[in-house]
Design an enzyme around this catalytic site. Structure first.
Site, mmCIF file in Angstrom:
data_model
loop_
_atom_site.group_PDB
_atom_site.id
_atom_site.type_symbol
_atom_site.label_atom_id
_atom_site.label_comp_id
_atom_site.label_asym_id
_atom_site.label_seq_id
_atom_site.Cartn_x
_atom_site.Cartn_y
_atom_site.Cartn_z
ATOM 1 N N LYS A 13 0.837 -1.216 0.000
ATOM 2 C CA LYS A 13 0.000 0.000 0.000
ATOM 3 C C LYS A 13 0.870 1.264 0.000
ATOM 4 C CE LYS A 13 -2.014 -1.194 3.895
ATOM 5 N NZ LYS A 13 -1.251 -2.442 4.174
ATOM 6 N N ARG A 88 -8.684 0.636 10.264
ATOM 7 C CA ARG A 88 -8.231 -0.736 10.495
ATOM 8 C C ARG A 88 -9.223 -1.506 11.360
ATOM 9 N NH1 ARG A 88 -2.424 0.273 9.628
ATOM 10 N NH2 ARG A 88 -1.220 -1.634 9.831
ATOM 11 N N ARG A 155 12.182 -2.221 10.515
ATOM 12 C CA ARG A 155 11.233 -1.815 11.557
ATOM 13 C C ARG A 155 11.136 -2.900 12.628
ATOM 14 N NH1 ARG A 155 5.942 -0.073 8.222
ATOM 15 N NH2 ARG A 155 5.041 -1.144 10.008
#
Ligand code: ADP
Ligand code: ADP
Length: 207
Positions: A13, A88, A155
């Site tokens: 995305k 979400r 991350r």
């Protein structure tokens, strides 16, 4: 054009949003990027959400909704925006519907085994957020950002334990949004398992 990008973590995305924001000339609003920038700047919000992001859980709806509401009220959003990573949960989607009308919800469809490969190989430039993948989109010099030369980072939530947790959270909390938006007639499904330039062509065709 007010768009929502929906799909599991690692579906691509953010990668496609970088292209789409140039093409449509609208801002890319990534709730994950907003949280990460607060964490980096050690704001009150950042301190509150740091552990949640590292574990791969979701930030409480009230906190997330407030942040998005403030962001989309900014002047650069008046002609539209791309929401990436929000909503979400169903309560977030209900809150968004109260804030504004959305034109399209693009669902990025990618098989789960591909999502895991994309997440585990993801690397990021810490200052610009520029995305790489150790196999699918490697930097020119291993481990370094192409433009700033900074060391790329992985991350904390792209480590294996957090990936598993995030995919469970996606299945239980976020996936129901596909039906939610289908019922509203807003869903555009795109097969996002192909290379980014092809995903982008499919996005344009779907819209
Ligand atoms: P990815 O790109 O891998 O899907 P994001 O960058 O969108 O991940 O989000 C990173 C983390 O930020 C999430 O795992 C979650 O902890 C938090 N987060 C982002 N968006 C939301 C949201 N809409 N609601 C709650 N938490 C969120
Ligand atoms: P999301 O925002 O949905 O979490 P990202 O855009 O951050 O996903 O992409 C996750 C990882 O997969 C990144 O390392 C990115 O470089 C890589 N990636 C994104 N799109 C593709 C694609 N179409 N094919 C292969 N790898 C991709």
């Amino acid at each position: 054009m007010k768009m929502v990008f929906l799909g599991p973590p690692g579906a691509g995305k953010g990668t496609i949003a970088v292209r789409a924001k140039e093409f449509f000339n609208i801002p890319h609003i990534s709730t994950g990027d907003l949280f990460r920038s607060n964490i980096k700047n050690e704001t009150q919000l950042g301190l509150k959400v740091k552990e949640i992001l590292a574990s791969g859980g979701l930030v409480p709806d009230s906190v997330t909704i407030e942040m998005v509401k403030n962001r989309i009220a900014e002047p650069d959003c008046k002609n539209g925006f791309i929401l990436d990573g929000f909503p979400r949960t169903i309560p977030q989607a209900d809150a968004l519907a109260e804030m504004t009308d959305i034109d399209a919800v693009v669902n990025f469809v990618v098989p789960m085994e591909e999502v895991v490969k994309r997440l585990s190989g993801r690397r990021m430039c810490p200052s610009t957020g520029r995305l790489y993948h150790i196999v699918f989109n490697p930097p020119k010099v291993e481990g370094k950002d192409d433009e700033t030369g900074e060391d790329l980072i992985q991350r904390p939530d792209d480590k294996e334990d957090a990936i598993v947790h995030r995919l469970e959270v996606y299945e239980s909390q976020t996936k129901p949004l596909i039906d939610y938006y289908r019922k509203k007639g807003l869903i555009k499904e795109i097969d996002a398992s192909v290379k980014p330039s092809d995903v982008f062509e499919r996005l344009k065709a779907a819209l």
